[in-house]
Motif scaffolding. Structure first.
Motif, mmCIF file in Angstrom:
data_model
loop_
_atom_site.group_PDB
_atom_site.id
_atom_site.type_symbol
_atom_site.label_atom_id
_atom_site.label_comp_id
_atom_site.label_asym_id
_atom_site.label_seq_id
_atom_site.Cartn_x
_atom_site.Cartn_y
_atom_site.Cartn_z
ATOM 1 N N GLU A 117 0.833 -1.197 0.000
ATOM 2 C CA GLU A 117 0.000 0.000 0.000
ATOM 3 C C GLU A 117 0.874 1.255 0.000
ATOM 4 O O GLU A 117 0.598 2.234 -0.724
ATOM 5 C CB GLU A 117 -0.936 0.003 1.221
ATOM 6 C CG GLU A 117 -2.025 -1.060 1.181
ATOM 7 C CD GLU A 117 -1.492 -2.443 1.580
ATOM 8 O OE1 GLU A 117 -0.278 -2.494 2.016
ATOM 9 O OE2 GLU A 117 -2.205 -3.429 1.408
ATOM 10 N N MET A 118 1.954 1.236 0.784
ATOM 11 C CA MET A 118 2.840 2.404 0.821
ATOM 12 C C MET A 118 3.532 2.606 -0.533
ATOM 13 O O MET A 118 3.705 3.749 -1.000
ATOM 14 C CB MET A 118 3.899 2.224 1.907
ATOM 15 C CG MET A 118 3.314 2.243 3.326
ATOM 16 S SD MET A 118 4.580 1.954 4.578
ATOM 17 C CE MET A 118 5.605 3.354 4.334
ATOM 18 N N SER A 119 3.850 1.504 -1.193
ATOM 19 C CA SER A 119 4.491 1.615 -2.509
ATOM 20 C C SER A 119 3.535 2.230 -3.525
ATOM 21 O O SER A 119 3.924 3.093 -4.334
ATOM 22 C CB SER A 119 4.960 0.240 -2.993
ATOM 23 O OG SER A 119 5.939 -0.287 -2.097
ATOM 24 N N LYS A 120 2.258 1.828 -3.531
ATOM 25 C CA LYS A 120 1.277 2.368 -4.468
ATOM 26 C C LYS A 120 1.041 3.850 -4.209
ATOM 27 O O LYS A 120 0.934 4.669 -5.143
ATOM 28 C CB LYS A 120 -0.037 1.596 -4.370
ATOM 29 C CG LYS A 120 0.055 0.181 -4.921
ATOM 30 C CD LYS A 120 -1.300 -0.516 -4.797
ATOM 31 C CE LYS A 120 -1.234 -1.948 -5.376
ATOM 32 N NZ LYS A 120 -2.515 -2.658 -5.275
ATOM 33 N N GLU A 121 0.913 4.212 -2.903
ATOM 34 C CA GLU A 121 0.692 5.624 -2.560
ATOM 35 C C GLU A 121 1.882 6.492 -3.012
ATOM 36 O O GLU A 121 1.695 7.596 -3.564
ATOM 37 C CB GLU A 121 0.492 5.752 -1.052
ATOM 38 C CG GLU A 121 0.148 7.175 -0.622
ATOM 39 C CD GLU A 121 -0.075 7.259 0.884
ATOM 40 O OE1 GLU A 121 -0.291 8.389 1.359
ATOM 41 O OE2 GLU A 121 0.005 6.212 1.556
ATOM 42 N N LEU A 122 3.117 5.982 -2.799
ATOM 43 C CA LEU A 122 4.298 6.724 -3.233
ATOM 44 C C LEU A 122 4.330 6.860 -4.744
ATOM 45 O O LEU A 122 4.707 7.916 -5.304
ATOM 46 C CB LEU A 122 5.555 6.010 -2.730
ATOM 47 C CG LEU A 122 6.890 6.691 -3.031
ATOM 48 C CD1 LEU A 122 6.921 8.084 -2.414
ATOM 49 C CD2 LEU A 122 8.048 5.848 -2.515
ATOM 50 N N HIS A 123 3.883 5.834 -5.459
ATOM 51 C CA HIS A 123 3.854 5.879 -6.920
ATOM 52 C C HIS A 123 2.866 6.937 -7.421
ATOM 53 O O HIS A 123 3.154 7.689 -8.374
ATOM 54 C CB HIS A 123 3.498 4.490 -7.465
ATOM 55 C CG HIS A 123 3.402 4.443 -8.956
ATOM 56 N ND1 HIS A 123 4.491 4.589 -9.785
ATOM 57 C CD2 HIS A 123 2.316 4.294 -9.768
ATOM 58 C CE1 HIS A 123 4.093 4.527 -11.036
ATOM 59 N NE2 HIS A 123 2.759 4.331 -11.051
ATOM 60 N N MET A 124 1.659 7.034 -6.767
ATOM 61 C CA MET A 124 0.654 8.003 -7.169
ATOM 62 C C MET A 124 1.166 9.431 -6.938
ATOM 63 O O MET A 124 0.948 10.335 -7.773
ATOM 64 C CB MET A 124 -0.632 7.766 -6.388
ATOM 65 C CG MET A 124 -1.343 6.457 -6.741
ATOM 66 S SD MET A 124 -1.816 6.382 -8.468
ATOM 67 C CE MET A 124 -3.031 7.691 -8.500
ATOM 68 N N GLN A 125 1.853 9.651 -5.827
ATOM 69 C CA GLN A 125 2.389 10.982 -5.553
ATOM 70 C C GLN A 125 3.441 11.384 -6.618
ATOM 71 O O GLN A 125 3.475 12.520 -7.094
ATOM 72 C CB GLN A 125 3.037 11.005 -4.172
ATOM 73 C CG GLN A 125 2.028 10.890 -3.032
ATOM 74 C CD GLN A 125 2.732 10.853 -1.664
ATOM 75 O OE1 GLN A 125 3.941 10.919 -1.584
ATOM 76 N NE2 GLN A 125 1.918 10.718 -0.598
ATOM 77 N N ALA A 126 4.251 10.414 -6.967
ATOM 78 C CA ALA A 126 5.253 10.706 -7.987
ATOM 79 C C ALA A 126 4.616 11.027 -9.326
ATOM 80 O O ALA A 126 5.046 11.942 -10.050
ATOM 81 C CB ALA A 126 6.222 9.521 -8.127
ATOM 82 N N GLN A 127 3.511 10.326 -9.687
ATOM 83 C CA GLN A 127 2.821 10.579 -10.942
ATOM 84 C C GLN A 127 2.206 11.965 -10.960
ATOM 85 O O GLN A 127 2.259 12.689 -11.974
ATOM 86 C CB GLN A 127 1.753 9.493 -11.176
ATOM 87 C CG GLN A 127 2.328 8.113 -11.501
ATOM 88 C CD GLN A 127 2.995 8.082 -12.843
ATOM 89 O OE1 GLN A 127 2.650 8.829 -13.740
ATOM 90 N NE2 GLN A 127 4.004 7.218 -12.968
ATOM 91 N N GLU A 128 1.603 12.384 -9.839
ATOM 92 C CA GLU A 128 0.992 13.703 -9.769
ATOM 93 C C GLU A 128 2.051 14.811 -9.901
ATOM 94 O O GLU A 128 1.857 15.811 -10.640
ATOM 95 C CB GLU A 128 0.245 13.844 -8.432
ATOM 96 C CG GLU A 128 -1.012 12.989 -8.343
ATOM 97 C CD GLU A 128 -1.683 13.116 -6.976
ATOM 98 O OE1 GLU A 128 -1.105 13.877 -6.134
ATOM 99 O OE2 GLU A 128 -2.720 12.474 -6.756
#
Length: 597
Positions: free
Chosen positions: A476-487
């Protein structure tokens, strides 16, 4: 002397006065010896006694010392010196020296001859330099007095004739162009031969040749009958007294008889001249056979040599003519070029002068027109402004001249520097290109690790992992970090796109402004504007076409560059265009509302 008769009281008194008086008065006192020697009441024995007393009390030595001084400072001048020379000669002739006669004959008499000859040289030089006739007559009379004293001295002592001939002063007296002194010196030589006819055979051969050369030279160079008569008599006397001298004259001076017969016949001494010619012809007739043989041999040698030289010259004649024509044409072409250049320089100078005059006239007319327009109260201000403008103009021209002069001086070094930079740049590009294309050889495999090195490396990796363990992260932390990077990436891309559009808009406006500024700078005046010029400002396509044409011209100019300017291009990739070329060709091209970069 002490045990003999008593000395003459006059000589004794004079010796005492000479010893006590000052050096300045000594020459005047020594002149009294002439009265003592020429006393009429004296007999032969008494005369010898007086001469012995004079020699014993060193009065004659004083006379010799006086002759070595500057005679122009003496009381009585050169006349005193001439009288002292006469006193010395009269005192030495007939003098019998009882004590040490060897010193008198071998030292004193040669010294006296040397002093008298030296005095004669000085008198001869003064006579030649004298300007006034009276002075010349005085110096000539004193010179003749000294030569008479010399003749009287070697007449009483025959051994002095050889000493006279070997003295350098006598040869210097003989080698002169002055007629009066030359005749006097030749009379001295005639007296020497009259006293001792064999003296010429006793002197050195070099001295004999010098005397004969001088006599023959005077016969060949002089036209004065007096000099010719004296020289002819001397040569005749030498030829009569000695056969060896006659043979020397006939062999050493082969053209002497011709010279004498052509130049001196009918000059008043034909008797002596005919006798000398008879002797010369007689001597030459004895060796006529040998001379004819030598003459024939010389003719053969000369004919052979002249034939060789003629043939050699004929072989070189065509080449010489070609060289002469080439030199003449080159010289004529050079003269024509110089004349043409001179005419061009004169025309340019005249043209520059006319231009200066025209410019000055226009300047004065403009100044007068301005003076009529300007108010008198503004005149001082106007003059100051004109002075400032003139100073600025002079400074501008001077700086331009200095810059051009420095540029021309440094032009060669700048050209060499640019060539070196181009060569270095091309070499660096070539080396860089070869370095990029260099690959490993197929037969050289990469070096592998041994088992020991592999175990040691594995141990180091394990130790590093133990010291730096990796942090654990959930899914879950990996997915959240990925979304922040995309934004954040999307925001960055949007912002960069907006910034790029704003930058393009600014560059477009700047390009449009630059185009308008250049059009305005190159626009004609309002009184000269036409419809074609208005179309340039009303349409954007015309400036674009002009820029395209300039870019095309720049590219064509770049294509026509010499090879050394494009030396670095051949080491570049075919698909790579240099940035400098792009800037030079398309840097200011305005197309479709945008300025291409």
């Amino acid at each position: 002397m002490a045990a003999g008769p008593a000395p003459d009281p006059r000589v004794l008194a004079l010796a005492a006065r000479v010893a006590e008086d000052s050096e300045r008065n000594v020459p005047g006192l020594l002149l009294k010896l002439k009265e003592i020697l020429s006393s009429a009441s004296l007999g032969h024995q008494e005369s010898k006694k007086i001469k012995q007393d004079i020699y014993f009390y060193d009065l004659i030595h004083y006379c010799l010392l006086v002759l070595r001084q500057d005679c122009s400072r003496l009381h009585g001048g050169w006349a005193t010196a001439a009288q002292l020379a006469e006193i010395i000669s009269h005192c030495c002739v007939g003098l019998e020296v009882k004590e040490d006669p060897e010193e008198f004959h071998k030292k004193f008499l040669p010294s006296a001859i040397d002093n008298l000859l030296f005095l004669g040289r000085r008198l001869q030089a003064r006579f030649i330099r004298a300007i006034k006739d009276e002075e010349r007559q005085d110096f000539l009379r004193h010179f003749q007095t000294v030569t008479d004293a010399i003749c009287w001295l070697f007449g009483g002592h025959i051994q002095l004739t050889e000493c006279v001939l070997q003295n350098d002063h006598f040869l210097q007296l003989l080698i002169t162009d002055n007629v009066e002194t030359t005749v006097t010196v030749m009379s001295v030589l005639h007296s020497i031969l009259g006293v001792n006819s064999s003296v010429l055979l006793q002197v050195d051969e070099e001295i004999l040749h010098s005397v004969l050369d001088e006599l023959v030279y005077k016969l060949s160079s002089s036209t004065n009958p007096v000099v010719g008569n004296a020289a002819t008599k001397l040569l005749l006397l030498m030829a009569k007294f000695c056969k060896q001298l006659l043979k020397l004259l006939a062999t050493r001076y082969r053209g002497l008889n011709v010279l004498l017969s052509k130049q001196w016949t009918g000059k008043g001494f034909d008797r002596d001249l005919s006798q000398l010619l008879d002797l010369l012809y007689l001597e030459q007739g004895n060796g006529k056979g040998e001379m004819q043989r030598q003459h024939q041999a010389a003719c053969i040698i000369q004919a052979t040599w002249k034939g060789f030289q003629t043939r050699k010259r004929l072989k070189k004649l065509p080449q010489a003519v070609t060289t002469l024509q080439r030199s003449f044409r080159a010289k004529r072409e050079q003269e024509l070029q110089q004349l043409k250049k001179q005419k061009e320089d004169e025309a340019l100078k005249l043209q520059m002068q006319l231009q200066r005059q025209r410019a000055m006239r226009l300047f004065h007319e403009r100044q007068l027109a301005l003076l009529e327009i300007i108010h008198p109260s503004q005149m001082s201000k106007h003059m100051q402004e004109m002075e400032v403008k003139s100073a600025l103009t002079i400074q501008r021209f001077w700086r331009g001249y200095s810059a051009r002069r420095n540029f021309h001086q440094q032009k060669q070094s700048l050209r060499e520097y640019k060539a070196a930079v181009i060569i270095q740049r091309a070499a660096c590009k070539f080396l860089e290109k070869r370095r990029r294309k260099r690959t490993l050889s197929p037969w050289k495999d990469p070096r592998g690790l041994t088992d020991e090195q592999r175990l040691a490396l594995q141990q180091k990796v394990d130790d590093y992992i133990k010291l730096h363990p990796a942090s654990q992260m959930s899914e879950e932390m990996s997915k959240e970090l990925h979304m922040q990077a995309q934004e954040k990436l999307a925001q960055f891309l949007l912002r960069s796109r907006l910034d790029q559009r704003a930058a393009q808009r600014r560059e477009t406006l700047l390009a449009q402004v630059n185009t308008d500024v250049e059009l305005l700078m190159n626009a004609p005046q309002l009184a000269e504007i036409t419809e074609k010029d208005l179309a340039v400002f009303m349409s954007r396509s015309v400036p674009v076409a002009i820029r395209a044409k300039e870019s095309h011209s720049a590219m064509l100019k770049h294509a026509r560059w010499p090879w050394w300017k494009k030396l670095g291009d051949e080491f570049e990739e075919d698909d790579v265009i240099p940035d400098d070329a792009l800037n030079a060709e398309l840097g200011s091209l305005f197309i479709g509302g945008r300025k291409s970069l």
